[in-house]
Design a protein around this motif. Structure first.
Motif, short mmCIF file in Angstrom:
data_model
loop_
_atom_site.label_atom_id
_atom_site.label_comp_id
_atom_site.label_asym_id
_atom_site.label_seq_id
_atom_site.Cartn_x
_atom_site.Cartn_y
_atom_site.Cartn_z
N ALA A 105 0.85 -1.20 0.00
CA ALA A 105 0.00 0.00 0.00
C ALA A 105 0.88 1.24 0.00
O ALA A 105 1.89 1.29 0.70
N TYR A 106 0.50 2.21 -0.80
CA TYR A 106 1.26 3.44 -0.92
C TYR A 106 0.31 4.64 -0.95
O TYR A 106 -0.78 4.53 -1.50
N PRO A 107 0.72 5.76 -0.40
CA PRO A 107 -0.07 6.97 -0.66
C PRO A 107 0.02 7.28 -2.16
O PRO A 107 1.12 7.20 -2.73
N ALA A 108 -1.09 7.61 -2.77
CA ALA A 108 -1.10 7.86 -4.22
C ALA A 108 -0.09 8.94 -4.59
O ALA A 108 0.55 8.89 -5.64
N SER A 109 0.08 9.88 -3.70
CA SER A 109 1.00 11.00 -3.96
C SER A 109 2.46 10.56 -3.99
O SER A 109 3.31 11.27 -4.50
N GLU A 110 2.77 9.41 -3.43
CA GLU A 110 4.16 8.93 -3.36
C GLU A 110 4.54 8.05 -4.55
O GLU A 110 5.71 7.68 -4.70
N LEU A 111 3.55 7.73 -5.39
CA LEU A 111 3.81 6.83 -6.52
C LEU A 111 4.99 7.30 -7.35
O LEU A 111 5.88 6.53 -7.68
N LYS A 112 4.95 8.58 -7.68
CA LYS A 112 5.98 9.10 -8.59
C LYS A 112 7.34 9.19 -7.92
O LYS A 112 8.34 9.45 -8.58
N HIS A 113 7.40 8.98 -6.63
CA HIS A 113 8.69 9.01 -5.93
C HIS A 113 9.32 7.62 -5.85
O HIS A 113 10.21 7.41 -5.02
N GLY A 114 8.85 6.71 -6.65
CA GLY A 114 9.50 5.39 -6.66
C GLY A 114 8.68 4.25 -7.21
O GLY A 114 9.02 3.68 -8.24
N PRO A 115 7.55 3.91 -6.54
CA PRO A 115 6.85 2.68 -6.94
C PRO A 115 6.30 2.69 -8.37
O PRO A 115 6.00 1.61 -8.89
N LEU A 116 6.21 3.84 -9.00
CA LEU A 116 5.77 3.88 -10.38
C LEU A 116 6.65 3.00 -11.27
O LEU A 116 6.21 2.48 -12.29
N ALA A 117 7.89 2.80 -10.84
CA ALA A 117 8.81 1.94 -11.59
C ALA A 117 8.29 0.50 -11.69
O ALA A 117 8.67 -0.24 -12.60
N LEU A 118 7.43 0.10 -10.77
CA LEU A 118 6.92 -1.28 -10.77
C LEU A 118 5.74 -1.48 -11.71
O LEU A 118 5.38 -2.61 -12.03
N ILE A 119 5.11 -0.37 -12.09
CA ILE A 119 3.83 -0.49 -12.81
C ILE A 119 4.03 -1.08 -14.21
O ILE A 119 4.83 -0.59 -15.00
N GLU A 120 3.27 -2.13 -14.47
CA GLU A 120 3.24 -2.81 -15.78
C GLU A 120 1.97 -3.66 -15.75
O GLU A 120 1.34 -3.79 -14.71
N PRO A 121 1.59 -4.24 -16.90
CA PRO A 121 0.32 -4.97 -16.91
C PRO A 121 0.22 -6.07 -15.85
O PRO A 121 -0.87 -6.36 -15.36
N ALA A 122 1.34 -6.68 -15.48
CA ALA A 122 1.29 -7.79 -14.51
C ALA A 122 1.13 -7.32 -13.07
O ALA A 122 1.00 -8.15 -12.16
N LEU A 123 1.18 -6.00 -12.82
CA LEU A 123 1.01 -5.52 -11.44
C LEU A 123 -0.22 -4.61 -11.36
O LEU A 123 -0.15 -3.41 -11.58
N PRO A 124 -1.37 -5.20 -11.03
CA PRO A 124 -2.59 -4.40 -10.95
C PRO A 124 -2.59 -3.47 -9.74
O PRO A 124 -1.95 -3.77 -8.72
N THR A 125 -3.32 -2.38 -9.87
CA THR A 125 -3.46 -1.41 -8.78
C THR A 125 -4.91 -1.32 -8.35
O THR A 125 -5.81 -1.26 -9.19
#
Ligand code: F6R
Length: 361
Positions: free
Chosen positions: A253-273
């Motif tokens: 779980a992440y604050p939506a505002s923190e996505l761009k500070h790192g976890p966005l790197a994980l986003i791809e079709p195999a990782l649903p949100t």
């Protein structure tokens, strides 16, 4: 007795309208637009001396405490935060006589919470309990408290008690708020919102068949991301915990505002949100976060008050007052965790490696 359900988890999820009805019963005072909490033993003069609130719990109870802290800040305007009881107890915390400490526990027996309460009391602090099991160790050791009245919870993972605990915190926040600066009109508004909860829970549970279909589509994920902002963030954290406990799918779980500070790197079709998207003043911000995920071909399941264009699926939940929305938004995600675990053939009521109450260190 599972009363016709296949698991206690399903039974307990299904019981939540009645459970919430019980935590409200006999406590609402329409004349003064407040609530009475019999076990609180806190007169108005004393309540006004509270300068901070510190909420302590573990696991799901800690997450309910995160929601409670926000409610207390919003409605009573008292600075409040929640911390895992074990962290608190091992860091030699500053114990402040003007702080109200609140221990949260379903079982009332969790050792880390009990030990935190005993340490606080030894140092002269005021400790309240928000506890489900009547007469349990934490209830007995606390100076006063609010019973959650969720009824017995048998499944190892907590569902109805989480929901009832957040309602108990709403009552406490309203009570403290009305002793301080919350207006009669706002008190009325919150009371009306509280009264709507049981029927709205029934409405959410009626969507189970659709939620099951969605769960079947996400059950192949190896990992899932849960995001939310402010009121939505503790909901995301609890939903992430529920999914990992019963389905063994990794979730974060992440604050939506923190996505761009790192976890966005994980986003791809195999990782649903899974995105918690309440219709409040942060709606546009949450839409922007979903857009960023879509731009990276991430799949999105939104829990929202209206259909979300950016999401692949939306579970629409009924709108309540902004402050009370978190109480409802986690409920469809309990069903998501349940049906994901069912699709994967997990031992839902007794997940591997877990115990219902953790009475050791
Ligand atoms: C999660 C779960 C645990 C408990 C935690 C605290 O579904 O069941 O995380 O919430 O062990 O337990 P209590 O509330 O009994 O203190």
């Amino acid at each position: 007795d599972m009363g016709g359900h296949d698991t206690y988890m399903h039974k307990e999820i299904s019981e939540q309208a009645d459970a919430v009805d019980r935590v409200l019963r006999g406590r609402i005072d329409d004349r003064f637009s407040t609530v009475h909490l019999g076990g609180l033993n806190l007169d108005a003069r004393e309540a006004r001396t509270v300068r901070r609130v510190k909420i302590l719990g573990c696991g799901t109870s800690y997450h309910a405490g995160l929601i409670g802290a926000q409610m207390i800040e919003e409605l009573a305007r008292i600075p409040a935060d929640a911390e895992p009881a074990s962290e608190f107890r091992y860091r030699n915390p500053v114990v402040d006589p003007d702080t109200l400490y609140i221990a949260v526990s379903q079982s009332g027996e969790t050792y880390d919470v009990l030990a935190a309460v005993q340490e606080l009391k030894r140092k002269g602090a005021r400790v309240f309990g928000v506890v489900n099991v009547v007469g349990s160790a934490i209830a007995r050791e606390s100076d006063a408290g609010v019973y959650v009245h969720a009824g017995p919870e048998v499944c190892v993972v907590s569902t109805k008690c989480f929901t009832n605990t957040t309602v108990a915190f709403a009552l406490l926040a309203l009570h403290l708020g009305r002793i301080r600066d919350l207006s009669v009109a706002d008190g009325k508004r919150i009371i009306e919102g509280l009264r709507k909860l049981p029927a709205q829970i029934t409405e959410i549970l009626a969507q189970e068949a659709e939620i099951k279909k969605i769960a079947d589509q996400y059950a192949d994920a190896r990992s899932m991301m849960f995001i939310g902002r402010v009121r939505g963030y503790p909901v995301a954290r609890e939903a992430s915990l529920k999914l990992k406990e019963v389905s063994y799918i990794h979730a974060e779980a992440y604050p939506a505002s923190e996505l761009k500070h790192g976890p966005l790197a994980l986003i791809e079709p195999a990782l649903p949100t899974v995105a918690i998207v309440p219709d409040d003043d942060l709606l546009e911000k949450n839409r922007a976060a979903m857009e960023e995920i879509k731009a990276r071909s991430g799949r999105i399941l939104a829990v929202a008050h209206q259909e979300q264009e950016k999401a692949d699926h939306t579970i629409v939940v009924p709108k309540n007052e902004d402050e009370l929305d978190p109480i409802l938004m986690g409920i469809p995600l309990q069903l998501l965790a349940y049906h994901t675990a069912l699709a994967l053939g997990r031992d839902i009521d007794k997940p591997r490696n877990l115990a219902k109450s953790v009475t050791v260190e």
